[in-house]
Design a protein around this motif. Structure first.
Motif, PDB file in Angstrom:
ATOM      1  N   GLN A 248       0.627  -0.940  -0.039  1.00 57.18           N
ATOM      2  CA  GLN A 248      -0.525  -0.070   0.321  1.00 57.18           C
ATOM      3  C   GLN A 248       1.041   1.236  -0.362  1.00 57.18           C
ATOM      4  O   GLN A 248       0.965   2.227  -0.396  1.00 57.18           O
ATOM      5  CB  GLN A 248      -0.962   0.226   1.011  1.00 57.18           C
ATOM      6  N   SER A 252      -0.239   1.281  -4.015  1.00 55.28           N
ATOM      7  CA  SER A 252      -1.341   2.240  -3.723  1.00 55.28           C
ATOM      8  C   SER A 252      -2.749   2.239  -2.491  1.00 55.28           C
ATOM      9  O   SER A 252      -2.266   1.021  -1.821  1.00 55.28           O
ATOM     10  CB  SER A 252      -2.650   1.765  -4.836  1.00 55.28           C
ATOM     11  N   PRO A 253      -2.167   2.544  -1.865  1.00 54.65           N
ATOM     12  CA  PRO A 253      -3.209   2.121  -0.763  1.00 54.65           C
ATOM     13  C   PRO A 253      -4.472   1.124  -0.679  1.00 54.65           C
ATOM     14  O   PRO A 253      -4.677   0.995   0.086  1.00 54.65           O
ATOM     15  CB  PRO A 253      -4.148   3.449   0.059  1.00 54.65           C
ATOM     16  N   LYS A 254      -4.845   1.733  -2.042  1.00 57.40           N
ATOM     17  CA  LYS A 254      -5.945   0.433  -2.027  1.00 57.40           C
ATOM     18  C   LYS A 254      -5.533  -1.222  -2.476  1.00 57.40           C
ATOM     19  O   LYS A 254      -6.525  -2.307  -2.911  1.00 57.40           O
ATOM     20  CB  LYS A 254      -6.992   0.870  -3.434  1.00 57.40           C
ATOM     21  N   VAL A 255      -4.133  -1.427  -2.359  1.00 56.46           N
ATOM     22  CA  VAL A 255      -4.024  -2.866  -3.199  1.00 56.46           C
ATOM     23  C   VAL A 255      -4.630  -3.605  -1.417  1.00 56.46           C
ATOM     24  O   VAL A 255      -4.018  -3.511  -0.187  1.00 56.46           O
ATOM     25  CB  VAL A 255      -2.908  -2.708  -3.028  1.00 56.46           C
ATOM     26  N   ARG A 256      -4.879  -4.952  -2.434  1.00 61.62           N
ATOM     27  CA  ARG A 256      -5.345  -5.917  -1.462  1.00 61.62           C
ATOM     28  C   ARG A 256      -4.032  -7.147  -1.850  1.00 61.62           C
ATOM     29  O   ARG A 256      -3.607  -7.037  -2.938  1.00 61.62           O
ATOM     30  CB  ARG A 256      -6.198  -6.782  -1.524  1.00 61.62           C
ATOM     31  N   SER A 276      -3.653  -6.948  -5.602  1.00 62.96           N
ATOM     32  CA  SER A 276      -4.669  -6.705  -6.293  1.00 62.96           C
ATOM     33  C   SER A 276      -3.957  -5.439  -7.534  1.00 62.96           C
ATOM     34  O   SER A 276      -2.970  -4.903  -7.364  1.00 62.96           O
ATOM     35  CB  SER A 276      -6.306  -6.424  -5.795  1.00 62.96           C
ATOM     36  N   TRP A 278      -3.094  -2.232  -9.394  1.00 64.45           N
ATOM     37  CA  TRP A 278      -3.985  -0.846  -8.532  1.00 64.45           C
ATOM     38  C   TRP A 278      -4.708  -0.188  -9.863  1.00 64.45           C
ATOM     39  O   TRP A 278      -5.057   1.001  -8.926  1.00 64.45           O
ATOM     40  CB  TRP A 278      -3.265  -0.254  -7.893  1.00 64.45           C
ATOM     41  N   ASP A 281      -8.461  -1.715 -10.149  1.00 64.42           N
ATOM     42  CA  ASP A 281      -8.660  -1.864  -8.263  1.00 64.42           C
ATOM     43  C   ASP A 281      -9.207  -4.037  -9.045  1.00 64.42           C
ATOM     44  O   ASP A 281     -10.714  -3.781  -8.528  1.00 64.42           O
ATOM     45  CB  ASP A 281      -9.683  -1.339  -8.359  1.00 64.42           C
TER      46      ASP A 281
END
Length: 355
Positions: A248, A252-256, A276, A278, A281
């Motif tokens: 993250q 990216s902060p939205k990465v899983r 995941s 980025w 998404d």
């Protein structure tokens, strides 16, 4: 009747000549002014001389006299100008402090250096220590201590660049250790554990070498960064949380994150690390090849045999380790399609990256 120039007209020409010389900004400009007055063709003096042929005998004398006076006056002014120019010329090598300053070209850090610095910064903020080790390694630290027996495929000469001839056998720690170029930085994890007792929290960046052909995605020499955490009560959840925090911050902060079961001889259980995408998404795009996930490296819990090799109590301590390619991170971060671009030193490529 033709009227020859008077003394006043000569003075006017000389004054105009001096004014034009003063306005000249370069030696070439000054020479052009001189040629307009003293040149052999189409100059002021030459134009007077050309009128002599059509003049009477008396007029020829007057025109010749005034043309000569004008020529001499211009030549005197030109000589004075050149002498003064030479006397005030800047000596070779001298510095003209009146000139504007020159901006020096600023170099660019290599993209792999940028990514490595970012990786080290992220993990040092998490409390990891950055350590480095030798690139020329022995096969005990590189293989045997990491639970790779002599028959393991990773020890085949097609993968490993040996500096001395390998001798197959079961004697893992004989005096006849083989020397090789390390195939991973995990060998430094062994050296560190030999010299330090738990708790351990390190990252090991560095160059590694394998017998690979250079193509779009492979290189015989590339960079890795690996991590090792050892202590009491270390669990798989700690590994996943650490990798999630890293991803993250790096991407990216939205990465899983996602773990897929795999096999590595020095970890059990072992997993491949997926992030995941980025860019989309997880919806699927060209970057993730429509899968929604991007493979980034391998990880797992440290195998008890590795602890036994360095003298750690495998009943008391647990730990995790992971490794990723620095080139792999740079390719994903900067969307580079060919790994060879990192090694070709093409300034058109390198200057696209920040300082």
């Amino acid at each position: 009747m033709f009227l020859p120039p008077s003394a006043e007209s000569v003075a006017v020409h000389v004054a105009t000549f001096e004014k034009e010389l003063a306005a000249a900004t370069s030696a070439r400009d000054a020479q052009s002014v001189r040629d307009r007055y003293l040149g052999r063709k189409h100059s002021v003096v030459a134009s007077w001389m050309q009128t002599i042929g059509a003049a009477s005998s008396e007029e020829k004398k007057n025109i010749g006299r005034y043309a000569n006076d004008l020529k001499q006056a211009i030549e005197q002014r030109w000589q004075s100008y050149t002498e003064q120019a030479h006397s005030t010329a800047r000596p070779a090598g001298a510095v003209d402090v009146t000139l504007p300053g020159r901006t020096h070209l600023v170099g660019h850090r290599h993209p792999l250096t940028i990514v490595r610095d970012q990786l080290e910064s992220i993990f040092t903020r998490m409390g990891f220590t950055v350590v480095e080790g030798p690139e020329a390694e022995d096969d005990w630290h590189c293989f045997d201590a990491l639970n790779m027996p002599p028959e393991h495929p990773a020890r085949d000469m097609q993968d490993t660049l040996y500096l001395t001839t390998p001798i197959r056998g079961d004697s893992a720690r004989s005096d006849d250790l083989r020397t090789l170029l390390r195939t991973h930085t995990s060998s430094m994890q062994i050296r560190y554990m030999q010299a330090h007792q738990p708790p351990v929290r390190i990252v090991v960046p560095g160059r590694v070498y394998r017998r690979d052909d250079l193509d779009l995605t492979h290189s015989p020499a590339f960079s890795q960064i690996e991590a090792l955490v050892v202590g009491e009560g270390i669990a798989l959840a700690d590994l996943k949380g650490t990798l999630l925090a890293f991803a993250q911050q790096m991407f990216s902060p939205k990465v899983r994150t996602r773990f897929r079961p795999s096999f590595f001889p020095y970890t059990e259980p072992s997993a491949e690390i997926d992030l995941s995408c980025w860019q989309c998404d997880g919806a699927g795009c060209a970057m993730c090849k429509k899968s929604g996930w991007i493979e980034i490296g391998g990880c797992g819990m440290v195998h008890p045999a590795v602890f036994e090799a360095v003298g750690y109590d495998a009943e008391k301590y647990t730990g995790f380790a992971w490794g990723i390619g620095i080139e792999r991170v740079a390719i994903l971060k900067y969307q580079v399609e060919d790994i060879r671009l990192f090694y070709e030193n093409d300034l058109r490529f390198l200057e696209q990256f920040p300082y």
